[in-house]
Motif scaffolding. Structure first.
Motif, PDB file in Angstrom:
ATOM      1  N   TRP A 184      25.277  36.468  73.137  1.00 28.15           N
ATOM      2  CA  TRP A 184      24.263  37.088  72.275  1.00 28.15           C
ATOM      3  C   TRP A 184      24.800  37.257  70.856  1.00 28.15           C
ATOM      4  O   TRP A 184      24.122  36.975  69.872  1.00 28.15           O
ATOM      5  CB  TRP A 184      23.852  38.439  72.862  1.00 28.15           C
ATOM      6  N   GLY A 195      23.268  34.598  68.472  1.00 26.22           N
ATOM      7  CA  GLY A 195      22.373  35.411  67.648  1.00 26.22           C
ATOM      8  C   GLY A 195      22.770  35.357  66.184  1.00 26.22           C
ATOM      9  O   GLY A 195      21.914  35.220  65.295  1.00 26.22           O
ATOM     10  N   SER A 196      24.078  35.426  65.921  1.00 26.14           N
ATOM     11  CA  SER A 196      24.576  35.360  64.540  1.00 26.14           C
ATOM     12  C   SER A 196      24.382  33.971  63.941  1.00 26.14           C
ATOM     13  O   SER A 196      23.949  33.829  62.787  1.00 26.14           O
ATOM     14  CB  SER A 196      26.060  35.739  64.506  1.00 26.14           C
ATOM     15  N   GLY A 247      22.176  31.801  64.833  1.00 30.40           N
ATOM     16  CA  GLY A 247      20.747  31.596  64.645  1.00 30.40           C
ATOM     17  C   GLY A 247      20.257  32.158  63.323  1.00 30.40           C
ATOM     18  O   GLY A 247      19.463  31.518  62.610  1.00 30.40           O
ATOM     19  N   LYS A 248      20.743  33.347  62.967  1.00 31.54           N
ATOM     20  CA  LYS A 248      20.346  33.960  61.695  1.00 31.54           C
ATOM     21  C   LYS A 248      20.950  33.204  60.510  1.00 31.54           C
ATOM     22  O   LYS A 248      20.271  32.910  59.529  1.00 31.54           O
ATOM     23  CB  LYS A 248      20.791  35.419  61.658  1.00 31.54           C
ATOM     24  N   ASP A 285      13.527  31.064  66.678  1.00 28.37           N
ATOM     25  CA  ASP A 285      13.777  32.091  67.691  1.00 28.37           C
ATOM     26  C   ASP A 285      13.925  31.471  69.078  1.00 28.37           C
ATOM     27  O   ASP A 285      14.738  31.916  69.885  1.00 28.37           O
ATOM     28  CB  ASP A 285      12.629  33.105  67.709  1.00 28.37           C
ATOM     29  N   THR A 344      17.453  29.962  69.466  1.00 32.32           N
ATOM     30  CA  THR A 344      18.451  31.028  69.572  1.00 32.32           C
ATOM     31  C   THR A 344      18.391  31.707  70.933  1.00 32.32           C
ATOM     32  O   THR A 344      19.414  31.889  71.595  1.00 32.32           O
ATOM     33  CB  THR A 344      18.233  32.077  68.460  1.00 32.32           C
ATOM     34  N   GLY A 345      17.195  32.084  71.352  1.00 31.95           N
ATOM     35  CA  GLY A 345      17.033  32.753  72.645  1.00 31.95           C
ATOM     36  C   GLY A 345      17.455  31.883  73.811  1.00 31.95           C
ATOM     37  O   GLY A 345      18.080  32.353  74.769  1.00 31.95           O
ATOM     38  N   ILE A 390      21.319  31.795  73.914  1.00 27.19           N
ATOM     39  CA  ILE A 390      21.862  33.085  74.345  1.00 27.19           C
ATOM     40  C   ILE A 390      21.777  33.227  75.851  1.00 27.19           C
ATOM     41  O   ILE A 390      22.765  33.560  76.521  1.00 27.19           O
ATOM     42  CB  ILE A 390      21.105  34.259  73.669  1.00 27.19           C
ATOM     43  N   VAL A 402      16.065  39.953  76.235  1.00 27.99           N
ATOM     44  CA  VAL A 402      16.359  38.937  75.209  1.00 27.99           C
ATOM     45  C   VAL A 402      15.226  37.916  75.127  1.00 27.99           C
ATOM     46  O   VAL A 402      14.767  37.560  74.033  1.00 27.99           O
ATOM     47  CB  VAL A 402      17.694  38.226  75.522  1.00 27.99           C
ATOM     48  N   TYR A 439      12.923  37.188  71.722  1.00 29.93           N
ATOM     49  CA  TYR A 439      12.930  35.913  71.003  1.00 29.93           C
ATOM     50  C   TYR A 439      11.681  35.072  71.235  1.00 29.93           C
ATOM     51  O   TYR A 439      11.504  34.049  70.585  1.00 29.93           O
ATOM     52  CB  TYR A 439      14.186  35.111  71.370  1.00 29.93           C
TER      53      TYR A 439
END
Length: 301
Positions: free
Chosen positions: A72, A76-77, A79-80, A86, A89-90, A93, A140, A144
């Protein structure tokens, strides 16, 4: 050996069914819904009320939680920072963060280290992987998959999701020392037995292997995390920081090195988090993990 054969058989069955004209276009969706709304709640009632958490086993159990938490944080980092969608990223994760600690994990652990090691693997699976996929992974996936919907809508989606409801029920039974009624156990056994064939067939139905898909950097990022990075983190952390030794160390690392969890990929798929990538992570990850696990077995000695 039988479990390994079954993995191949059901994955191939799903791939073959892609070519069968009379199979409904949404057949894979129907299978996924059956797994989410029937099988996962049944598994929660079957296993979670009887999970016994022992202090000395917190480190092996914790390996599954560390794996998901780090997944995560990392994806998650990324992805940003890299402005991923989203869904992408999801997907990474959840699918890269969860290991196939049961269907693939149990027979491999037993073959490598014997019957006693399976007891440790069972706790990692039930108190680690299964609780995560029934609760945190659902959270999660909901976060997302909803885009810019209100937090209230996200909360409602989580709290009304059947696997999460039955997870809460099963854990309440565990805390209250209530056992699952013996009358329904045979039914739960039958439903639970359908997990592997249905899940693997569903994955096979959705795997679209091509040069473009195999060359996807996201596929290899997910598998690099799952098969190389997280078992390395668990090995270094547990062996040199916590000074865990013997069977507990070996089983913790080997279970962390398993391929992505089938059920985790189904969670991602049903929430429309890059379904093709989720299927590929499992479809490519399972056979590839047999090679990487052999390397980890050699390292562990």
């Amino acid at each position: 050996m039988l479990n390994f054969i079954l993995i191949v058989v059901f994955l191939i069955t799903g791939l073959i069914l892609q070519k069968v004209s009379f199979i409904p276009a949404k057949f894979a969706t129907y299978l996924n819904n059956y797994l989410i709304y029937i099988v996962l709640p049944a598994l929660a009632l079957k296993y979670l009320p009887g999970v016994e958490l022992k202090f000395e086993l917190l480190l092996p159990i914790g390996s599954a939680w560390i794996s998901f938490a780090l997944s995560w944080i990392i994806f998650g980092s990324l992805g940003k920072y890299l402005k991923w969608s989203d869904g992408l990223t999801g997907c990474l994760i959840i699918t890269a963060g969860l290991a196939n600690t049961s269907f693939v994990g149990f027979p491999i652990v037993k073959a490598l280290y014997g019957e006693e090691a399976v007891k440790i693997a069972l706790l990692i699976d039930q108190a680690g992987s299964f609780i995560i996929v029934s609760s945190v992974a659902v959270v999660v996936a909901s976060i997302y998959s909803v885009g810019k919907k209100r937090k209230r809508d996200v909360t409602k989606k989580i709290l009304t999701f059947p696997p999460f409801i039955f997870f809460i029920l099963a854990m309440a039974m565990n805390i209250s020392s209530l056992e699952t009624p013996a009358l329904i156990l045979p039914v739960l056994d039958v439903v639970a037995a359908t997990l592997t064939p249905i899940a693997l067939t569903a994955v096979g139905l959705q795997v679209k292997i091509s040069m473009a898909s195999i060359s996807s950097k996201y596929l290899w990022m997910g598998l690099a995390y799952k098969l190389v990075l997280i078992p390395l983190v668990i090995f270094v952390l547990y062996a040199f920081v916590f000074e865990l030794k013997g069977m507990m160390l070996k089983v913790s690392v080997i279970e962390a090195a398993m391929a992505p969890m089938i059920t985790g990929s189904i969670i991602a798929i049903t929430h429309d988090l890059e379904p093709k990538l989720a299927s590929l992570l499992v479809g490519v990850g399972i056979p590839l993990s047999f090679l990487t696990i052999a390397v980890w077995y050699f390292i562990l000695g």
